[in-house]
Structure formats: structure tokens, C-alpha cells
Design an enzyme around this catalytic site. Structure first.
Site, PDB file in Angstrom:
ATOM      1  CG  HIS A  52      -0.120   0.018   2.469  1.00 36.69           C
ATOM      2  ND1 HIS A  52      -0.076  -0.956   3.419  1.00 36.69           N
ATOM      3  CD2 HIS A  52       0.367   1.001   3.215  1.00 36.69           C
ATOM      4  CE1 HIS A  52       0.592  -0.595   4.428  1.00 36.69           C
ATOM      5  NE2 HIS A  52       1.008   0.688   4.167  1.00 36.69           N
TER       6      HIS A  52
HETATM    7  P1  TYD Z   1      -2.110  -2.969   7.402  1.00 34.93           P
HETATM    8  O1  TYD Z   1      -1.391  -1.612   7.610  1.00 34.93           O
HETATM    9  O2  TYD Z   1      -2.548  -3.437   6.203  1.00 34.93           O
HETATM   10  O3  TYD Z   1      -0.490  -4.124   7.498  1.00 34.93           O
HETATM   11  P2  TYD Z   1       0.705  -4.331   6.703  1.00 34.93           P
HETATM   12  O4  TYD Z   1       0.700  -2.990   5.482  1.00 34.93           O
HETATM   13  O5  TYD Z   1       1.661  -3.970   7.550  1.00 34.93           O
HETATM   14  O6  TYD Z   1       0.576  -5.507   5.895  1.00 34.93           O
HETATM   15  O7  TYD Z   1      -2.755  -3.550   8.783  1.00 34.93           O
HETATM   16  C1  TYD Z   1      -3.147  -4.878   8.940  1.00 34.93           C
HETATM   17  C2  TYD Z   1      -4.481  -4.812   9.731  1.00 34.93           C
HETATM   18  O8  TYD Z   1      -4.057  -4.279  11.052  1.00 34.93           O
HETATM   19  C3  TYD Z   1      -5.298  -3.791   8.934  1.00 34.93           C
HETATM   20  O9  TYD Z   1      -6.538  -4.421   9.355  1.00 34.93           O
HETATM   21  C4  TYD Z   1      -5.581  -2.572   9.731  1.00 34.93           C
HETATM   22  C5  TYD Z   1      -5.046  -3.085  11.278  1.00 34.93           C
HETATM   23  N1  TYD Z   1      -4.140  -1.992  11.659  1.00 34.93           N
HETATM   24  C6  TYD Z   1      -4.449  -1.253  12.823  1.00 34.93           C
HETATM   25  O10 TYD Z   1      -5.828  -1.455  13.303  1.00 34.93           O
HETATM   26  N2  TYD Z   1      -3.813  -0.302  13.402  1.00 34.93           N
HETATM   27  C7  TYD Z   1      -2.682   0.042  13.250  1.00 34.93           C
HETATM   28  O11 TYD Z   1      -1.963   0.826  13.629  1.00 34.93           O
HETATM   29  C8  TYD Z   1      -2.208  -0.651  11.850  1.00 34.93           C
HETATM   30  C9  TYD Z   1      -0.756  -0.400  11.409  1.00 34.93           C
HETATM   31  C10 TYD Z   1      -2.990  -1.656  11.372  1.00 34.93           C
END
Ligand code: TYD
Length: 135
Positions: A52
Site C-alpha cells: 500500500h
Molecule cells: P496493514 O497496515 O494493512 O498491515 P501491513 O501493511 O503491515 O501488511 O494493517 C493490517 C491490519 O491491522 C489492518 O486490518 C489494519 C490494522 N491496523 C490497525 O488497526 N492499526 C494500526 O495501527 C495498523 C498499522 C494496522
């Protein structure tokens, strides 16, 4: 945009009596104030995290333990950076697509973030990212 990506050297204090190292981030080392801290761990080696971009958010990634590769893409150029030292931070500005790959066993990725969690700040589809960059 990728020219704003940089490695931050985090000051390291090595104990003179061989008791290990201590690294510290004090207030001016990052170009923003930290609003949130999260960390990734237990990531299988064949998994990809990230995938992302953020419209506004800036962040600094640190391999607290182990290693992983950060793929960064500004829509024109793509680079890969290996993080494998707890005294190096990778500063990712806003508007950069990132993927984290090839986590070693036991790797821990610390993320120091400029904003509170806001799903509206995410761009989760690469095509949408390219459209965003053309605006
Ligand atoms: P995401 O940012 O998509 O993870 P990555 O990019 O590291 O693979 O986040 C994964 C899940 O966690 C998504 O459902 C959102 C949640 N999340 C939170 O609730 N709070 C946060 O601070 C972060 C970073 C993610």
C-alpha cells in the site's frame, strides 16, 4: 519522490564493558513527531506485508531484529532496501508504495509513524496509487 527516502543513522551507544548496545531516537532525528508505534513479527518468510501507499503519513522502519527487504515505488522508479541493523532507520515519505518481503526468521520490524491510524489515508490498490500520483 524516492529522493526523499533516506536511511537514518540512529545513534548507538556501545557499552565499554561489553554489555551490548543501546540505540536512542531523540526528538529531532525524525522530520515529524511520532504519533503511533507498531511492529511486525512472526512474519513467514514467504509473506508480503505492506502492499500500500499513504497519502500523508510518513514513517520510519527499523529492523529491530533479523532482516527484511523493503521495496519502494514512486510510480516511476522501484528500489529495494535491505534492513538488517537496529541502528538504521528507513524514512519513507508520503506518497510511496511499499512492500516488505523476505523476512528472516525472528525478524521484528518497528514502525514509527507520523499519524494515528486512519484507513482513509491508505491507498491499497496499485492502480489507484498510479492514478493518485498523476493528480
Ligand atoms: P496493514 O497496515 O494493512 O498491515 P501491513 O501493511 O503491515 O501488511 O494493517 C493490517 C491490519 O491491522 C489492518 O486490518 C489494519 C490494522 N491496523 C490497525 O488497526 N492499526 C494500526 O495501527 C495498523 C498499522 C494496522
Amino acid at each position: 519522490m524516492l529522493e526523499k527516502v533516506r536511511i537514518i543513522e540512529i545513534p548507538k551507544i556501545t557499552d565499554p564493558d561489553g554489555r551490548g548496545s543501546l540505540s536512542v531516537l531523540e526528538k529531532n532525528i525524525l522530520p515529524y513527531s511520532i504519533k503511533r508505534v507498531y511492529y511486525l513479527y512472526d512474519v513467514p518468510s514467504n509473506s508480503t506485508r505492506g502492499g500500500h501507499a499513504h497519502k500523508e503519513l510518513q514513517q520510519c522502519l527499523i529492523a529491530l531484529s533479523g532482516s527484511f527487504i523493503v521495496v519502494l515505488d514512486d510510480g516511476k522508479e522501484r528500489i529495494e532496501i535491505l534492513l538488517n541493523r537496529p541502528d538504521k532507520g528507513l524514512l519513507i515519505p508520503s506518497g510511496v508504495w511499499r512492500e516488505l518481503i523476505e523476512f528472516s526468521a525472528g525478524a521484528v520490524c518497528l514502525s514509527l509513524v507520523s499519524a494515528e491510524y486512519d484507513e482513509d489515508d491508505y491507498i491499497r490498490e496499485y492502480e489507484d496509487f498510479i492514478t493518485f500520483k498523476k493528480k
